[in-house]
Write a protein that holds these residues in place. Structure first.
Motif: not given
Length: 545
Positions: A68, A73, A76, A78, A83, A126-127, A130-132
């Motif tokens: 992590n 990151l 990453r 969000s 961003e 995924s790093n 992220g939550t995009y």
């Protein structure tokens, strides 16, 4: 599926409908609607090519944990707003040249790639993702957003049905089977999805097995022209020593702007805005003005020059009537505000910012934001740029409203905005590798087992874009402000000196820009301008003939 059908033009079920839609779009775009020309043409193509060459590699590995504390990151994602990831490609390829790319299109391609990855390959993507979750946009004659998976006929059985189903349901991707003997089918699809602005994307695809494509194009108009081609702009406050004039734009001439580091003059359009927050009557005192003007007017009436200066000798107003009208007229300029066009701005000792909206299409409003460092070279400015800083600039943008300006003065904004047009291609595979997405490009480490039953890795990744930024193609809006009537060619007038502060918004140095969804903050495009469009005015054309 129902939501996807509402948000996208369904390109997967009926090729004939697609053909008719494209033909209808072309016909519609050919009809005159007011003054129509292309103001902003942006075309973006992202192509990921997967090439199966390594066999016997073990792809059965499960999920591999990634530390992590991975340095990447920091980029990453969000959410959908601006961003650091969106700006990182400016830093990765921080060369002194014109650049255009689409963070939105890259994110979309990464999302689709992640669907086919597994293990550490998926973790690395995924790093960054992220939550995009990408926002869905509605296709129209002004906005085209499309995805497709092209599969070689001989490789059809190697692509997993589950992956094809996922692309179709979640990303509304077309699935196209082709021999890959020529790139004609691929290039024709790209041409159609970019309003025929890009003819082709590949010369030879015979060695590839499948190609994942995201194409994004917009053809939009400003809400109002940058500079009107039909209406002049003028401000002339009665009895105050201030005026501003901007003529209607001569489309065959424009303006020649000296652009730093550019050997030629740049084609540009002029902007202006004036806000009068100088309350001259209350500041100087109404009685003081009355006394002064009464004296000056009476002296003029009694002067030797009266006979030839008067508009109607012997019939001029009496002193009291003249002064009453003078006070009324000089009051009319206070709290007046006007501009040549609609825009927002911000300036400080380090930077200039100019922002302007495009027209709303299907509920989406895109906003162009130009950012020019004043005391630093653009490449140095970009080196340490952060999304937080750009977001602060955006939040500090001021509209052309009275409360945006200083009290007690007349504020004048003026400037020239250069036109530009260019192409650019990112070194996407290198850039993604520098962001920590490496395994999918390595034949020994790639795990695309959710995509294909064969052992595959990504052989090529490209990202191409072009843009045209112009004054043309905007429906005209007249913005004219004229102060109270003062002296003309004859008669008496007395002009008061007034405090004026000027804000120079001329973009005459290299600058960066972003084009974002004004509501969500999603960055559609980002880039830099080092060489604008060359200016060819009447004089230059005459000298060259």
């Amino acid at each position: 599926m129902e939501n996807n059908e509402n948000n996208f033009t369904n390109n997967t079920t009926n090729n004939e409908e697609e053909k008719l839609r494209m033909e209808g779009t072309q016909k519609k775009k050919g009809n005159p609607i007011g003054i129509i020309a292309i103001i902003l043409l942006i075309v973006i193509i992202v192509v990921f090519v997967y090439f199966v060459i390594f066999k016997g590699k073990d792809t059965s590995s499960g999920k591999i944990e990634v530390q992590n504390n991975n340095q990447y990151l920091a980029y990453r994602l969000s959410g959908n707003s601006l961003e650091d990831f969106d700006l990182y490609f400016l830093q990765l390829e921080n060369e002194k040249k014109n650049k255009i790319y689409s963070p939105l299109s890259i994110k979309y391609a990464l999302e689709m790639l992640k669907e086919g990855a597994n293990g550490e390959s998926k973790e690395q993507i995924s790093n960054i993702i992220g939550t995009y979750s990408s926002k869905k946009y509605i296709n129209s004659e002004n906005m085209s957003f499309a995805n497709a998976l092209f599969i070689k006929d001989s490789f059809k059985n190697s692509i997993k049905d589950s992956y094809v189903s996922t692309l179709s349901s979640k990303y509304n991707a077309e699935v196209v089977y082709d021999s890959f003997k020529t790139p004609n089918v691929l290039n024709s699809w790209v041409n159609n999805k970019t309003f025929k602005l890009i003819d082709s994307i590949a010369d030879d695809i015979s060695s590839e097995d499948f190609i994942l494509v995201n194409a994004l194009a917009i053809d939009m108009e400003w809400v109002n022209k940058i500079q009107s081609e039909t209406v002049r702009y003028s401000v002339d406050y009665a009895h105050e020593d201030y005026s501003k004039y901007v003529g209607a734009l001569n489309t065959s001439d424009y303006h020649g702007l000296e652009f730093s580091g550019y050997s030629k003059k740049a084609k540009s359009a002029e902007i202006a805005a004036v806000a009068n927050r100088y309350d001259i009557v209350n500041t100087l005192g109404e009685q003081s003005i009355r006394d002064n003007i009464s004296k000056k007017y009476q002296e003029w009436l009694n002067s030797d020059d009266y006979e030839w200066q008067s508009c109607d000798s012997g019939n001029d107003k009496d002193v009291e009537s003249f002064v009453d009208d003078y006070i009324k007229e000089i009051n009319e300029g206070y709290k007046d505000i006007s501009s040549t066009t609609d825009f927002k701005f911000y300036t400080d000792e380090n930077v200039k910012v100019f922002a302007k909206d495009l027209k709303e299409y299907n509920g989406t409003t895109l906003q162009y934001i130009g950012i020019m460092p004043k005391n630093n070279s653009l490449d140095n400015y970009i080196k340490n740029i952060k999304a937080s800083h750009i977001n602060t600039l955006i939040n500090n943008l001021k509209p052309i409203e009275l409360n945006s300006f200083k009290d007690g003065v007349i504020t004048e904004i003026y400037g020239y905005i250069p036109m530009f047009k260019f192409d650019y291609e990112l070194k996407l595979m290198d850039d993604l590798s520098k962001l920590g997405i490496t395994n999918v490009f390595d034949s020994n480490k790639a795990d695309l087992s959710n995509l294909s039953s064969s052992n595959a890795y990504i052989n090529q990744a490209s990202h191409k874009a072009n843009i045209e930024f112009s004054n043309d193609g905007i429906k005209a809006a007249a913005t004219t402000a004229v102060g109270g009537a003062g002296a003309g060619m004859c008669g008496f007038d007395y002009l008061y000196e007034v405090p004026v502060e000027k804000i120079d918004l001329t973009f005459d140095n290299p600058y960066m820009f972003i084009i974002r969804d004004k509501n969500s903050g999603e960055v559609w495009f980002a880039g830099t301008v080092y060489e604008p469009v060359e200016y060819h005015g009447f004089y230059e054309q005459y000298m060259n003939e």
